[in-house]
Design a protein around this motif. Structure first.
Motif: not given
Length: 144
Positions: A8-12, A69-72, A92-102
């Motif tokens: 995830a980018k800052y500008y987003e 900066d989260d890994d998706i 869409i999974y947030n791997m920085s949050e343990g793979g939670v479905l975002s």
């Protein structure tokens, strides 16, 4: 198929410091283009063959915010595939949050020829049609 990965980018982000909702649809497009390439059909190939694939419908359900900066990772699957149109699903999974479905969503597409007329894929795009049908069957067998 391999999941599509991105950071995830800052500008987003929006004023609240989370990823703006419109970016999830963009991420779905990025993932779709990546998956088509994995299948041997990058969008450029479609265009060179004289086909376009417009989005007929898009939706997204938001579950848990993604931050800078989260890994998706985005898993793309075929929800529906017919002779004229098809629907893809994106998880869409947030791997920085343990793979939670975002978030999750779908896009529905058709194929058009150079004249803007709908293409009957099982007749005019036989190889692509067969690849997609086989992939859908594999996905269904995997989920059983």
């Amino acid at each position: 198929m391999e999941r599509y990965r991105r950071k995830a980018k800052y500008y987003e982000t929006d004023q609240m410091g989370i990823i703006h909702h419109s970016n999830y649809i963009r991420w779905m497009e990025e993932a779709r283009i990546d998956v088509m390439g994995q299948l041997g059909y990058p969008y450029r190939r479609f265009e060179e063959m004289g086909y376009l694939s417009p989005v007929l419908h898009a939706d997204c359900e938001y579950r848990k915010s993604v931050k800078f900066d989260d890994d998706i990772e985005i898993a793309v699957s075929i929800q529906d595939f017919g002779k004229v149109k098809f629907t893809l699903r994106y998880d869409i999974y947030n791997m920085s949050e343990g793979g939670v479905l975002s978030a999750y969503g779908t896009t529905t597409h058709c194929m058009l020829n150079r004249d803007g007329r709908p293409v009957i894929m099982n007749k005019e795009m036989k190889e692509f049609y067969e690849i997609m049908v086989k992939l859908k069957e594999e996905q269904e067998n995997k989920s059983e």
